[in-house]
Design a protein around this motif. Structure first.
Motif, PDB file in Angstrom:
ATOM      1  N   SER A  49      30.511  42.452  20.810  1.00  0.00           N
ATOM      2  CA  SER A  49      31.695  42.112  21.694  1.00  0.00           C
ATOM      3  C   SER A  49      32.912  42.339  21.103  1.00  0.00           C
ATOM      4  O   SER A  49      33.669  42.685  22.257  1.00  0.00           O
ATOM      5  N   GLU A  50      33.022  42.795  20.065  1.00  0.00           N
ATOM      6  CA  GLU A  50      34.400  43.290  19.516  1.00  0.00           C
ATOM      7  C   GLU A  50      34.583  44.747  19.948  1.00  0.00           C
ATOM      8  O   GLU A  50      35.576  45.499  19.946  1.00  0.00           O
ATOM      9  N   ALA A  51      33.432  45.585  20.290  1.00  0.00           N
ATOM     10  CA  ALA A  51      33.197  46.997  20.368  1.00  0.00           C
ATOM     11  C   ALA A  51      33.909  47.156  21.947  1.00  0.00           C
ATOM     12  O   ALA A  51      34.126  48.057  22.012  1.00  0.00           O
ATOM     13  N   VAL A  52      33.867  46.247  22.722  1.00  0.00           N
ATOM     14  CA  VAL A  52      34.272  46.394  24.051  1.00  0.00           C
ATOM     15  C   VAL A  52      35.868  46.827  23.909  1.00  0.00           C
ATOM     16  O   VAL A  52      36.323  47.625  24.686  1.00  0.00           O
ATOM     17  N   SER A  53      36.776  46.230  23.152  1.00  0.00           N
ATOM     18  CA  SER A  53      38.332  46.501  22.864  1.00  0.00           C
ATOM     19  C   SER A  53      38.275  47.300  21.734  1.00  0.00           C
ATOM     20  O   SER A  53      39.510  47.633  21.660  1.00  0.00           O
ATOM     21  N   ASP A  54      37.541  47.434  20.816  1.00  0.00           N
ATOM     22  CA  ASP A  54      38.200  48.132  19.591  1.00  0.00           C
ATOM     23  C   ASP A  54      37.326  49.513  19.244  1.00  0.00           C
ATOM     24  O   ASP A  54      35.838  49.444  18.895  1.00  0.00           O
ATOM     25  N   PRO A  55      37.683  50.472  19.501  1.00  0.00           N
ATOM     26  CA  PRO A  55      37.125  51.722  19.373  1.00  0.00           C
ATOM     27  C   PRO A  55      36.515  52.141  18.008  1.00  0.00           C
ATOM     28  O   PRO A  55      35.398  52.546  18.043  1.00  0.00           O
ATOM     29  N   GLU A  56      37.084  51.670  16.881  1.00  0.00           N
ATOM     30  CA  GLU A  56      36.200  51.858  15.696  1.00  0.00           C
ATOM     31  C   GLU A  56      35.140  51.112  15.497  1.00  0.00           C
ATOM     32  O   GLU A  56      34.072  51.643  14.985  1.00  0.00           O
ATOM     33  N   ILE A  57      35.268  49.746  15.898  1.00  0.00           N
ATOM     34  CA  ILE A  57      34.134  48.903  15.831  1.00  0.00           C
ATOM     35  C   ILE A  57      33.022  49.586  16.937  1.00  0.00           C
ATOM     36  O   ILE A  57      31.962  49.259  16.389  1.00  0.00           O
TER      37      ILE A  57
END
Length: 214
Positions: free
Chosen positions: A129-137
């Protein structure tokens, strides 16, 4: 003129050491991991983390950085623990079906664990879910998915070399099916699907990948 004798030099006092930490960073990180895994990033507040770890906000910042940094450290800790749990089974020499059964059983043990109920997979349920908006994650999630694909592909490649799979078998495609099965049981376990039903899904997937038992 009589000289006054100098008073004896005071004995040097040992330097005081800093105040010992009232927490164990490794234990605190484990508690943060449990909380993030159960609630996700957005739903977990700093107050929640403070209560779970027993550390106030300044101590949290000093030890782990801000909430996002603590989340990333927690996810990396999860990856290390999951890798350590399953690595031996991926490496052991045994028939392919038995190896797959053990790998999926280990995955279910991880996903169904939790004091308040099944927690599923950090990668699939929370970090994705966080990968959608956070490039590092996002990069970390993709790395985790690729790592699992490669581990399965190695299993299928060795099995093919031993004659356990037909010449037409594609280890890379079979690896993606195996990984997809892992992701499916991770989501379903979080939704509290009973273990028996998850094991039935696993059996069907293994039959599809290696052939049903005669």
């Amino acid at each position: 003129m009589v000289q006054k004798s100098k008073p004896p030099a005071a004995a040097s006092q040992p330097k005081r050491r800093g105040r010992p930490r009232a927490y164990e960073p490794d234990v605190a990180l484990g508690k943060a991991l449990d909380l993030f895994r159960r609630q996700g990033f957005a739903a977990t507040s700093l107050d929640d983390l403070s209560e779970a770890t027993g550390m106030n906000r300044p101590s949290l910042y000093g030890a782990f950085g801000d909430k996002r940094e603590l989340y990333i450290k927690s996810y990396l800790r999860y990856r290390e623990e999951a890798r350590a749990t399953m690595a031996a089974t991926f490496r052991e020499e045994m028939p392919l079906r038995q190896r797959l059964e053990r790998i999926f059983a280990s995955a279910l043990n991880i996903y169904l664990s939790g004091e308040t109920g099944p927690r599923g997979c950090f990668t699939v349920v929370t970090a994705a879910s966080e990968a959608v908006s956070d490039p590092e994650i996002r990069a970390m999630v993709l790395d985790g998915l690729t790592e699992l694909d490669k581990a399965f592909a190695s299993c299928f490649r060795r099995a093919k070399e031993k004659g356990e799979l037909p010449e037409s078998a594609d280890p890379a495609v079979l690896a993606q099916i195996a990984s997809a099965t892992v992701h499916s049981i991770a989501i379903r376990s979080r939704a509290r699907v009973p273990r028996k039903e998850l094991e039935a899904i696993v059996k069907g997937a293994i039959d599809t990948m290696v052939g049903a038992k005669v």
